[in-house]
Write a protein that holds these residues in place. Structure first.
Motif, mmCIF file in Angstrom:
data_model
loop_
_atom_site.group_PDB
_atom_site.id
_atom_site.type_symbol
_atom_site.label_atom_id
_atom_site.label_comp_id
_atom_site.label_asym_id
_atom_site.label_seq_id
_atom_site.Cartn_x
_atom_site.Cartn_y
_atom_site.Cartn_z
ATOM 1 N N UNK A 49 0.748 -1.360 -0.030
ATOM 2 C CA UNK A 49 0.077 -0.090 -0.200
ATOM 3 C C UNK A 49 0.856 1.211 -0.061
ATOM 4 N N UNK A 50 1.890 1.361 0.584
ATOM 5 C CA UNK A 50 2.943 2.539 0.521
ATOM 6 C C UNK A 50 3.369 2.893 -0.734
ATOM 7 N N UNK A 51 3.332 1.954 -1.738
ATOM 8 C CA UNK A 51 3.639 2.400 -3.220
ATOM 9 C C UNK A 51 2.513 2.382 -3.952
ATOM 10 N N UNK A 52 1.621 1.447 -3.827
ATOM 11 C CA UNK A 52 0.664 1.292 -4.921
ATOM 12 C C UNK A 52 -0.813 1.782 -4.303
ATOM 13 N N UNK A 53 -1.137 2.114 -3.066
ATOM 14 C CA UNK A 53 -2.154 2.380 -2.790
ATOM 15 C C UNK A 53 -2.845 1.539 -2.203
ATOM 16 N N UNK A 54 -2.571 0.204 -2.236
ATOM 17 C CA UNK A 54 -3.336 -0.854 -1.766
ATOM 18 C C UNK A 54 -4.785 -1.388 -2.491
ATOM 19 N N UNK A 55 -5.479 -1.731 -1.578
ATOM 20 C CA UNK A 55 -6.748 -1.883 -2.259
ATOM 21 C C UNK A 55 -7.660 -0.685 -2.826
ATOM 22 N N UNK A 56 -7.373 0.460 -2.133
ATOM 23 C CA UNK A 56 -7.662 1.605 -2.695
ATOM 24 C C UNK A 56 -7.232 2.315 -3.974
ATOM 25 N N UNK A 57 -6.004 1.758 -4.293
ATOM 26 C CA UNK A 57 -5.516 2.319 -5.799
ATOM 27 C C UNK A 57 -4.759 3.525 -5.494
ATOM 28 N N UNK A 58 -4.664 4.025 -6.732
ATOM 29 C CA UNK A 58 -3.846 5.319 -6.879
ATOM 30 C C UNK A 58 -4.715 6.476 -7.835
ATOM 31 N N UNK A 59 -5.068 7.429 -7.270
ATOM 32 C CA UNK A 59 -5.588 8.569 -8.290
ATOM 33 C C UNK A 59 -4.535 9.499 -8.571
ATOM 34 N N UNK A 60 -4.392 9.937 -9.826
ATOM 35 C CA UNK A 60 -3.198 10.740 -10.161
ATOM 36 C C UNK A 60 -3.932 11.734 -11.323
ATOM 37 N N UNK A 61 -2.956 12.943 -11.477
ATOM 38 C CA UNK A 61 -3.340 13.780 -12.350
ATOM 39 C C UNK A 61 -2.459 13.722 -13.761
ATOM 40 N N UNK A 62 -3.455 14.103 -14.663
ATOM 41 C CA UNK A 62 -2.884 13.921 -16.102
ATOM 42 C C UNK A 62 -2.387 15.353 -16.415
ATOM 43 N N UNK A 63 -1.669 15.374 -17.525
ATOM 44 C CA UNK A 63 -1.420 16.767 -17.998
ATOM 45 C C UNK A 63 -2.867 17.620 -18.181
ATOM 46 N N UNK A 64 -2.405 18.902 -17.811
ATOM 47 C CA UNK A 64 -3.688 19.826 -17.995
ATOM 48 C C UNK A 64 -4.450 19.901 -19.222
ATOM 49 N N UNK A 65 -3.608 19.712 -20.435
ATOM 50 C CA UNK A 65 -4.048 19.406 -21.677
ATOM 51 C C UNK A 65 -4.973 18.581 -21.957
ATOM 52 N N UNK A 66 -5.027 17.522 -21.084
ATOM 53 C CA UNK A 66 -5.830 16.378 -20.994
ATOM 54 C C UNK A 66 -7.239 16.299 -20.057
ATOM 55 N N UNK A 67 -7.169 17.331 -19.238
ATOM 56 C CA UNK A 67 -8.233 17.425 -18.127
ATOM 57 C C UNK A 67 -9.617 18.296 -18.895
ATOM 58 N N UNK A 68 -10.474 18.137 -18.202
ATOM 59 C CA UNK A 68 -11.768 18.824 -18.639
ATOM 60 C C UNK A 68 -11.758 20.367 -18.674
ATOM 61 N N UNK A 69 -10.989 20.824 -17.635
ATOM 62 C CA UNK A 69 -10.849 22.064 -17.537
ATOM 63 C C UNK A 69 -10.078 22.807 -18.672
ATOM 64 N N UNK A 70 -9.472 22.158 -19.438
ATOM 65 C CA UNK A 70 -8.670 22.819 -20.571
ATOM 66 C C UNK A 70 -9.499 22.806 -21.765
ATOM 67 N N UNK A 71 -9.543 24.369 -22.101
ATOM 68 C CA UNK A 71 -10.402 24.522 -23.489
ATOM 69 C C UNK A 71 -9.690 24.935 -24.733
ATOM 70 N N UNK A 72 -10.037 24.537 -25.714
ATOM 71 C CA UNK A 72 -9.316 25.087 -27.053
ATOM 72 C C UNK A 72 -10.483 25.380 -28.119
#
Length: 356
Positions: A144-167
């Motif tokens: 769990x210290x590395x992989x988050x265990x049963x809860x897993x990992x939530x991470x952030x992708x580049x801002x250009x791939x986020x819903x807040x990025x507009x073009x």
């Protein structure tokens, strides 16, 4: 032009051409044809699982190798992206490094498994891969210290791939045909483009001299060995290649979800689903991955809703509302699978190509 793109492996059936063209068209324009979170998510999953199932078909359908470790490679690719994005930050370099590390690790692990166990009988190799996959799943759940265990990992992708990025604000006022031009749309087309490239790459591999030797080994490994081909070498190479592509599919899945956990990437349920998709579509065809994945994921996502509608339409009739209850969707999914195997023993693609 199309024949060259498809490595000379044409569908060879008008109905199959029509089905593949419809699926390609729907996936290519899914955000515009079916605007909505659920439908676009379904389309993205189809793209990713087409690559995953096609990579498994390289092993099972073309190499005759039964493995239960494919979700392990899928999970390694997903965790590779999650861990690098967590420690390196939300940049495209983290995604590329994570995908590369995941694919390399999966290929190296497949090499070790293959060298030590592909010399034994097929059933023993299958059991060895099952044991290794189970051990890795437990390791990722416990560490769990590395992989988050049963809860897993939530991470952030580049801002250009986020819903807040507009073009496209200047040219299209931020929308095109009613669809918001944001990072989520870019993420979908990253998934679609990468999946298409990986699938075409696999199609090229199975239609190369390497792929033909692999099929010869599948048909009669003793004869292939007798005429000078090193059977273990080809099987190990196919295992490593399949593992690397499965890891890349896992990387795409992690990018799409922005989350990775044991249940989403390492569970035995996913492995069973992969087997079902390969059998439904047709082993040893590659196009079977496209058909099998599309049918299975659509049934998995919309069969329950369809049954709810049918139950409402037949509520005045005896027994039918109970039989068509949405709670029994898994039962009907099993029935559909049995019928597909009975009427399409060589898979949908095999039947359309005239195979028995």
């Amino acid at each position: 032009m199309i024949g060259s793109l498809l490595s000379g492996d044409l569908p060879r059936s008008k109905i199959l051409v029509l089905l593949l063209a419809m699926i390609l068209f729907c996936l290519a324009f899914a955000p515009f044809l079916f605007p909505g979170v659920r439908t676009v998510d379904t389309a993205a999953r189809i793209c990713i699982f087409v690559v995953l199932v096609a990579s498994y078909d390289l092993l099972l359908g073309y190499g005759g190798i039964v493995s239960f470790a494919h979700t392990m490679f899928f999970g390694i690719g997903a965790y590779g992206v999650a861990l690098t994005s967590t420690h390196m930050g939300r940049g495209f370099d983290a995604l590329l490094v994570g995908a590369g590390i995941g694919a390399s690790t999966a290929a190296a692990l497949a090499l070790l498994i293959g060298l030590f166990s592909l010399r034994v009988r097929a059933i023993f190799f299958a059991m060895i891969t099952l044991a290794v996959a189970s051990a890795v799943a437990v390791l990722f759940s416990q560490f769990s210290s590395l992989t988050g265990g049963e809860d897993g990992l939530t991470f952030k992708t580049p801002r250009a791939l986020g819903p807040a990025f507009k073009f496209g604000q200047d040219s299209f006022d931020g929308e095109l045909f009613g669809v918001k031009l944001n990072g989520k749309l870019l993420t979908y087309y990253l998934i679609f483009g990468s999946s298409a490239a990986l699938f075409l790459g696999l199609l090229r591999v199975v239609n190369s001299p390497f792929g033909r030797v692999l099929q010869a080994i599948r048909e009669n490994d003793f004869r292939a060995e007798a005429i000078g081909y090193r059977v273990v070498y080809y099987r190990v190479a196919a295992t490593c290649m399949s593992a690397a592509v499965a890891a890349l599919a896992g990387s795409l899945y992690a990018i799409w979800l922005r989350y990775v956990g044991p249940d989403t990437t390492l569970s035995m349920e996913i492995m069973i689903n992969i087997l079902l998709m390969v059998v439904i579509g047709g082993m040893g065809t590659m196009y079977g991955a496209v058909i099998g994945v599309t049918l299975f994921i659509l049934a998995q996502n919309y069969l329950q809703t369809l049954m709810g509608v049918l139950a409402g339409m037949t509520e005045d009739l005896p027994l039918l509302p109970d039989l068509l209850s949405p709670d029994r969707w898994l039962l009907w999914l099993g029935v559909l699978f049995i019928l597909s195997v009975y009427f399409f023993p060589s898979g949908v693609v095999g039947r359309l190509r005239g195979q028995r």
